[in-house]
Enzyme design. Structure first.
Site, PDB file in Angstrom:
ATOM      1  N   GLU A   1      -2.290  -1.305  -4.806  1.00 17.78           N
ATOM      2  CA  GLU A   1      -1.824  -2.292  -3.832  1.00 17.78           C
ATOM      3  C   GLU A   1      -2.324  -1.921  -2.441  1.00 17.78           C
ATOM      4  O   GLU A   1      -2.239  -0.760  -2.029  1.00 17.78           O
ATOM      5  CB  GLU A   1      -0.296  -2.364  -3.832  1.00 17.78           C
ATOM      6  CG  GLU A   1       0.264  -3.383  -2.848  1.00 17.78           C
ATOM      7  CD  GLU A   1       1.758  -3.562  -2.980  1.00 17.78           C
ATOM      8  OE1 GLU A   1       2.202  -3.921  -4.101  1.00 17.78           O
ATOM      9  OE2 GLU A   1       2.477  -3.320  -1.984  1.00 17.78           O
TER      10      GLU A   1
ATOM     11  N   PRO B   1      -3.285  -5.930   4.483  1.00 24.03           N
ATOM     12  CA  PRO B   1      -4.310  -6.300   5.470  1.00 24.03           C
ATOM     13  C   PRO B   1      -4.218  -5.412   6.707  1.00 24.03           C
ATOM     14  O   PRO B   1      -3.176  -5.362   7.359  1.00 24.03           O
ATOM     15  CB  PRO B   1      -3.973  -7.753   5.820  1.00 24.03           C
ATOM     16  CG  PRO B   1      -3.129  -8.245   4.686  1.00 24.03           C
ATOM     17  CD  PRO B   1      -2.358  -7.053   4.218  1.00 24.03           C
TER      18      PRO B   1
ATOM     19  N   LYS C   1      12.769 -16.770 -13.598  1.00 26.00           N
ATOM     20  CA  LYS C   1      11.394 -16.797 -13.096  1.00 26.00           C
ATOM     21  C   LYS C   1      10.396 -16.652 -14.239  1.00 26.00           C
ATOM     22  O   LYS C   1       9.346 -17.316 -14.255  1.00 26.00           O
ATOM     23  CB  LYS C   1      11.193 -15.687 -12.052  1.00 26.00           C
ATOM     24  CG  LYS C   1      11.901 -15.948 -10.729  1.00 26.00           C
ATOM     25  CD  LYS C   1      11.545 -14.929  -9.659  1.00 26.00           C
ATOM     26  CE  LYS C   1      12.186 -13.594  -9.896  1.00 26.00           C
ATOM     27  NZ  LYS C   1      11.972 -12.662  -8.748  1.00 26.00           N
TER      28      LYS C   1
END
Length: 600
Positions: free
Chosen positions: A20, A23, A172
């Site tokens: 991971e 920015p 979900k």
């Protein structure tokens, strides 16, 4: 390729792992992150995910990173996407750009409400929870995207009902999520029990535990506090005696990550791991090497030399060979994965000790990432208790003084108490705030303290550390002009000053980074973890003023407190002032306390 397809086709007995990234805050940091991605590609992660700033603030940079990593460096990219404080058109734009770039994987998140607002409402009534985002993607794009969602082994940070959290996760998945990446954790048993509960209620998709090697003591404590993680006492006990030794903390972080992954892999049959890199490289590589998931540096060097001896002619002939029908063959791009230095010749650990916003702004790890973006890091009810409702400048000064004195534990710019080294200058900071200089950052001068020193020490043992005194504060334009007049001609003082509109003042004629903390250690180059330079100051300025606005949001519009905070945020300047004579600990304070420069 979809992540779920890669997982399903992976050898069941072998481990897979993903990385991971976030920015970077500066263009230089982004350029250097791409060099880092190039080097880390040889580790062959199953995929790489790229985070998304609060409110879609990094939409362009995140999508560019995903596309570049996938196209140039061979990563399968997964783009984080949140729906908190994001209008529908932003989500639509992000998904369309992802599809156009060939990105097929989305990590669908709600995101966290801005913690500086007492009452939060979504920007778009269609998107209030992650499940709304999952349903929208499935409705608009069918099965084009592989969708992942977040899971919380210790429960969602703002929820008191873990069973309900599990039900939401099941919903979900039923809505179309195909894999789960968990929040970070450091208690293996907690994850194992939570995973069992997930399986009991029918969640069958892959669950990938999130693992973060500890990169530094203070960043570790900050992240775990923000995410409300439960840290086993044995981990805290192990860190306590080494918390001032940055290298020892990183070494322990590697060993701890190896231990956690080994236990999950060998004892609980967990096969996938999502490594939070914090945009750093070395610890992740070491974890994978120690687990024997990847070859060591020595083994890679041996393989590289062997390939160079045997493959040059073959590659050359293969490139020019034509197919029987006369067409050129289909070949994959050659990526020199073995490069261990970037284009400037720096090794993988040139920024191995990042120091928050005053680290090297060229580092991919410059600044700090958390799930909230620019917002207050404490709940509104606590913030109101700490900061009350100041309506005059004198009352506002008292808030800052209370933080310096330790009467309150946080300010909007810092959610933790001051470091122990501040004791040496505490009385100076109190006086400074009384004069109307609202301080947000500082450090005392240090001339050769031992690296083991419990107050000033850092880095490996056996070294010496140094610091230039600096102080950063908000100041009225009137006092700023007096201050600039006072320091004009002083060769030891440099400063940067900016206001919210971007107006800029400095006495530095030739721009160059200025190290304000450095260490000298046996057998090592001089380490400079704290650097103040124009690019980092300007990057921080936007965040610093945004926090004034977040503070305002705690109070009703047009109330006396809101008006006071708004006026200061709009009209006062942020200045960082460095005194370069580190052997003179009083020099920086003389300019404030020795004449009428302080008069308001």
């Amino acid at each position: 390729m979809k992540i779920i397809d890669k997982i399903n086709s992976h050898e069941p007995s072998k481990a897979f792992y993903s990385f991971e990234y976030f920015p970077p805050k500066t263009d230089e940091g982004l350029t250097n992150l791409y060099d880092r991605l190039k080097r880390m590609s040889f580790l062959n992660p199953l995929f790489a995910s790229f985070t998304w700033g609060a409110g879609g603030s990094t939409i362009d940079r995140t999508t560019d990173m995903c596309a570049t990593a996938q196209t140039l460096y061979g990563f399968e990219s997964c783009m984080h996407l949140t729906c908190t404080n994001v209008v529908r058109t932003t989500i639509e734009k992000a998904l369309e750009e992802a599809k156009s770039a060939g990105i097929q994987n989305i990590l669908a998140l709600r995101g966290d409400p801005p913690r500086g607002q007492e009452y939060w409402t979504s920007c778009d009534d269609d998107f209030t929870h992650a499940i709304d985002l999952v349903r929208f993607i499935r409705k608009e794009y069918g099965d084009y995207f592989c969708i992942g969602v977040a899971g919380y082994p210790e429960g969602y940070p703002d929820s008191d009902d873990k069973n309900q959290d599990l039900k939401y996760l099941k919903e979900k998945v039923d809505a179309g999520a195909e894999f789960v990446i968990t929040q970070l954790f450091y208690n293996v048993d907690t994850f194992v029990e939570w995973e069992k509960e997930c399986r009991k209620i029918g969640i069958k998709v892959p669950i990938i535990p999130g693992i973060m090697p500890i990169q530094g003591y203070h960043s570790f404590r900050r992240i775990t506090n923000l995410c409300k993680m439960n840290i086993p006492s044995e981990i805290l006990d192990a860190l306590e005696p080494i918390k001032h030794d940055d290298q020892a903390v990183k070494d322990y972080g590697v060993s701890l990550a190896v231990s956690i992954i080994s236990k999950l892999f060998n004892e609980h049959n967990v096969r996938g791991f999502h490594l939070c890199t914090m945009n750093l490289e070395k610890s992740v590589r070491l974890v994978l090497e120690k687990l024997k998931f990847v070859p060591t540096e020595e083994e890679r060097n041996l393989r590289r030399r062997s390939r160079r001896r045997s493959s040059v002619g073959f590659v050359s002939n293969d490139i020019i060979r034509q197919e029987p029908d006369g067409s050129l063959p289909t070949v994959k791009p050659v990526i020199w994965k073995e490069q261990s230095e970037d284009y400037l010749g720096r090794s993988e650990d040139w920024d191995n000790f990042p120091n928050g916003r005053w680290g090297d702004a060229r580092s991919p790890a410059f600044g700090e990432l958390d799930g909230y973006g620019v917002s207050l890091r404490i709940p509104p009810e606590q913030a109101l208790e700490y900061w009350q409702r100041p309506t005059t400048l004198d009352e506002l000064k008292q808030v800052f003084k209370s933080y310096i004195l330790g009467d309150i534990p946080a300010l909007p710019w810092y959610e933790e108490p001051l470091f122990a080294e501040t004791e040496a200058i505490r009385s100076k900071l109190v006086r400074l705030n009384e004069l109307g200089y609202l301080t947000v950052s500082s450090q005392p001068a240090v001339n050769g303290a031992k690296s083991e020193d419990p107050i000033y020490g850092w880095g490996p043992k056996g070294g010496y550390v140094y610091q230039k005194a600096f102080v950063e504060f908000f100041v009225s334009l009137e006092n700023l002009e007096k201050l600039i007049k006072k320091i004009t001609g002083n060769p030891w003082i440099t400063y940067y000053a900016l206001n919210r509109n971007g107006d800029f003042k400095t006495n530095i004629k030739e721009e160059a980074p200025s190290a304000v903390t450095w260490g000298v250690f046996p057998g090592k180059e001089i380490v400079q973890p704290t650097i103040i330079e124009q690019v980092s100051f300007k990057a921080w300025k936007d965040e610093a003023y945004a926090l004034w606005t977040e503070w305002e949001h705690l109070y009703p519009k047009n109330s006396p407190t809101q008006k006071l905070l708004n006026d200061i945020g709009n009209n006062w300047w942020l200045i960082n002032l460095v005194h370069h004579n580190y052997v003179d600990p009083e020099g920086i304070w003389d300019i404030f306390f020795n004449d009428d420069v302080n008069n308001e």
